[in-house]
Design a protein around this motif. Structure first.
Motif, mmCIF file in Angstrom:
data_model
loop_
_atom_site.group_PDB
_atom_site.id
_atom_site.type_symbol
_atom_site.label_atom_id
_atom_site.label_comp_id
_atom_site.label_asym_id
_atom_site.label_seq_id
_atom_site.Cartn_x
_atom_site.Cartn_y
_atom_site.Cartn_z
ATOM 1 N N GLY A 12 8.919 -34.687 -33.239
ATOM 2 C CA GLY A 12 7.695 -34.843 -33.036
ATOM 3 C C GLY A 12 7.046 -34.604 -31.695
ATOM 4 N N ILE A 13 7.781 -35.007 -30.433
ATOM 5 C CA ILE A 13 7.364 -34.950 -29.146
ATOM 6 C C ILE A 13 6.915 -33.611 -28.736
ATOM 7 N N LEU A 14 7.625 -32.583 -29.607
ATOM 8 C CA LEU A 14 7.008 -31.155 -29.135
ATOM 9 C C LEU A 14 5.690 -30.905 -29.227
ATOM 10 N N LEU A 15 4.784 -31.657 -30.138
ATOM 11 C CA LEU A 15 3.474 -31.837 -30.258
ATOM 12 C C LEU A 15 2.778 -31.965 -28.977
ATOM 13 N N ALA A 16 3.273 -32.572 -28.046
ATOM 14 C CA ALA A 16 2.739 -32.906 -26.672
ATOM 15 C C ALA A 16 2.560 -31.483 -25.855
ATOM 16 N N GLY A 17 3.192 -30.615 -26.357
ATOM 17 C CA GLY A 17 2.973 -29.153 -25.910
ATOM 18 C C GLY A 17 2.045 -28.134 -26.557
ATOM 19 N N ALA A 18 1.337 -28.567 -27.555
ATOM 20 C CA ALA A 18 0.421 -27.741 -28.738
ATOM 21 C C ALA A 18 -0.526 -27.372 -27.741
ATOM 22 N N GLY A 19 -1.274 -28.130 -26.735
ATOM 23 C CA GLY A 19 -2.380 -27.682 -26.187
ATOM 24 C C GLY A 19 -1.819 -26.585 -25.153
ATOM 25 N N ARG A 20 -0.669 -26.749 -24.424
ATOM 26 C CA ARG A 20 -0.280 -25.819 -23.684
ATOM 27 C C ARG A 20 -0.068 -24.343 -24.304
ATOM 28 N N ALA A 21 0.827 -24.246 -25.536
ATOM 29 C CA ALA A 21 0.919 -23.147 -26.131
ATOM 30 C C ALA A 21 -0.392 -22.535 -26.468
ATOM 31 N N TYR A 108 8.206 -21.009 -28.003
ATOM 32 C CA TYR A 108 9.643 -21.071 -27.570
ATOM 33 C C TYR A 108 9.616 -21.837 -26.155
ATOM 34 N N ASP A 109 9.011 -21.321 -25.263
ATOM 35 C CA ASP A 109 8.926 -21.553 -24.003
ATOM 36 C C ASP A 109 8.183 -23.096 -23.535
ATOM 37 N N THR A 110 7.244 -23.247 -24.487
ATOM 38 C CA THR A 110 6.775 -24.805 -24.809
ATOM 39 C C THR A 110 7.562 -25.891 -25.145
ATOM 40 N N ALA A 111 8.201 -25.512 -26.232
ATOM 41 C CA ALA A 111 9.418 -26.235 -26.846
ATOM 42 C C ALA A 111 10.517 -26.685 -25.839
ATOM 43 N N VAL A 112 11.011 -25.790 -25.161
ATOM 44 C CA VAL A 112 11.986 -26.028 -24.082
ATOM 45 C C VAL A 112 11.625 -27.014 -22.960
ATOM 46 N N THR A 113 10.173 -26.469 -22.369
ATOM 47 C CA THR A 113 9.850 -27.183 -21.335
ATOM 48 C C THR A 113 9.381 -28.678 -21.813
ATOM 49 N N VAL A 114 8.771 -29.233 -23.001
ATOM 50 C CA VAL A 114 8.580 -30.468 -23.438
ATOM 51 C C VAL A 114 9.833 -31.244 -23.677
ATOM 52 N N PHE A 115 10.902 -30.300 -24.327
ATOM 53 C CA PHE A 115 12.190 -31.174 -24.628
ATOM 54 C C PHE A 115 12.909 -31.536 -23.581
ATOM 55 N N ARG A 174 -13.819 -20.192 -23.395
ATOM 56 C CA ARG A 174 -14.856 -20.830 -24.514
ATOM 57 C C ARG A 174 -14.292 -21.393 -25.618
ATOM 58 N N ILE A 175 -12.909 -21.020 -25.884
ATOM 59 C CA ILE A 175 -12.209 -21.510 -27.059
ATOM 60 C C ILE A 175 -11.648 -22.866 -26.823
ATOM 61 N N ALA A 176 -10.943 -22.644 -25.458
ATOM 62 C CA ALA A 176 -10.340 -23.919 -24.935
ATOM 63 C C ALA A 176 -11.430 -25.171 -24.791
ATOM 64 N N HIS A 177 -12.497 -24.807 -24.343
ATOM 65 C CA HIS A 177 -13.691 -26.069 -24.215
ATOM 66 C C HIS A 177 -13.834 -26.502 -25.505
ATOM 67 N N GLY A 178 -14.086 -25.448 -26.454
ATOM 68 C CA GLY A 178 -14.408 -26.340 -27.609
ATOM 69 C C GLY A 178 -13.213 -27.135 -28.347
ATOM 70 N N LEU A 179 -11.944 -26.482 -28.118
ATOM 71 C CA LEU A 179 -10.786 -27.193 -28.510
ATOM 72 C C LEU A 179 -10.550 -28.694 -27.811
ATOM 73 N N LEU A 180 -10.678 -28.785 -26.358
ATOM 74 C CA LEU A 180 -10.361 -29.768 -25.573
ATOM 75 C C LEU A 180 -11.467 -30.673 -25.634
ATOM 76 N N PHE A 198 -5.359 -34.145 -20.363
ATOM 77 C CA PHE A 198 -4.315 -34.598 -19.012
ATOM 78 C C PHE A 198 -3.002 -33.722 -19.207
ATOM 79 N N VAL A 199 -2.404 -34.074 -20.674
ATOM 80 C CA VAL A 199 -1.022 -33.790 -20.730
ATOM 81 C C VAL A 199 -1.143 -32.322 -20.745
ATOM 82 N N THR A 200 -1.889 -31.633 -21.486
ATOM 83 C CA THR A 200 -1.883 -30.108 -21.358
ATOM 84 C C THR A 200 -2.075 -29.535 -20.159
ATOM 85 N N ALA A 201 -2.824 -30.011 -19.269
ATOM 86 C CA ALA A 201 -3.012 -29.625 -17.744
ATOM 87 C C ALA A 201 -1.894 -29.946 -16.928
#
Length: 257
Positions: A12-21, A108-115, A174-180, A198-201
């Protein structure tokens, strides 16, 4: 203790990278413009996140029936997402193989980065197997197997060249602002968004933080490193049923759909 290879994608910790991906995906105009013009993503971000992760979990862990179900679901969603090039756009097509390659690459890259921030570097055998497994996310749809870089070194060359030239345009911002900065949605979701931003950044390259208007400083960097060190101490000690809860939930919902 590091999870077994088969369990990595279920963490579940991979969810921390959802915003990045997501932000990396939409920074590519071939993806971002399709999302901007054909998706209610910013209105229903949790549905989009659940849909994407249900697809990932089904491909990696699901039965043949679950895989077939998510493939049909994704293909139906992608069918109308296309636009021919014109004066205002280079065009896009959700079935475009290069676009699908980029989306899978960000996952893939986000999963590896967070993990690896939580568990430390993977050994070579596990890293290679994880890389091969992630190719299935694209090849289960329209991504030709030969388009996935041959090995992790080839992937790194592809990734670095794309990241270096990647810039977020107005549509992506615009999409990112609406999401975040959501104006609607459950109260808990809006309450956690400052931390999610903060985590996404923290996981983004500096030039994309700037493009998306995400504040960052040396102080932010120190707090981010501290957050990840604390996570690395606490998270691996949680029971597996908690760490894998979201994967089990998504596959369970797929069976009842």
């Amino acid at each position: 203790m590091v999870p077994g290879l088969a369990d990595i994608g279920a963490e579940g910790i991979l969810l921390a990278g959802a915003g990045r991906a997501i932000l990396l995906q939409i920074a590519n105009p071939a993806v971002g413009h399709g999302v901007a013009e054909h998706s209610r993503f910013t209105e229903r971000p949790l549905d989009r996140l659940r849909g994407t992760l249900t697809y990932v979990y089904a491909i990696v862990y699901g039965t043949d029936g679950q895989v077939a179900a998510v493939r049909r679901r994704v293909n139906r969603a992608h069918a109308p997402v296309r636009r021919a090039p014109d004066e205002s756009s280079k065009g896009y097509n959700a079935f475009d193989a290069e676009s699908q390659l980029w989306v899978v690459a960000t996952l893939y890259d986000t999963a590896v980065t967070v993990f690896e921030r939580v568990y430390g570097p993977l050994d070579q055998e596990s890293a290679d197997q994880m890389y091969r497994d992630y190719a299935k996310l694209g090849t289960a749809l329209q991504l030709p197997a030969e388009l996935w870089p041959a090995d992790r070194a080839a992937f790194r060359a592809y990734w670095d060249s794309r990241i270096e030239s990647l810039r977020a345009d107005d549509a992506a911002v615009r999409i990112a602002h609406g999401l975040l900065h959501p104006r609607t949605g459950p109260l808990w979701y809006r309450a956690v968004m400052p931390f999610a931003r903060f985590v996404t950044a923290g996981f983004l390259p500096d030039h994309l933080r700037q493009d998306f208007g995400l504040a960052w400083s040396s102080g932010h960097g120190r707090r981010f490193d501290l957050t990840m060190r604390c996570t690395a101490v606490v998270y691996p000690r949680l029971p597996q049923r908690i760490r894998h809860w979201f994967k089990n939930y998504c596959l369970g919902q797929l069976d009842t759909a």
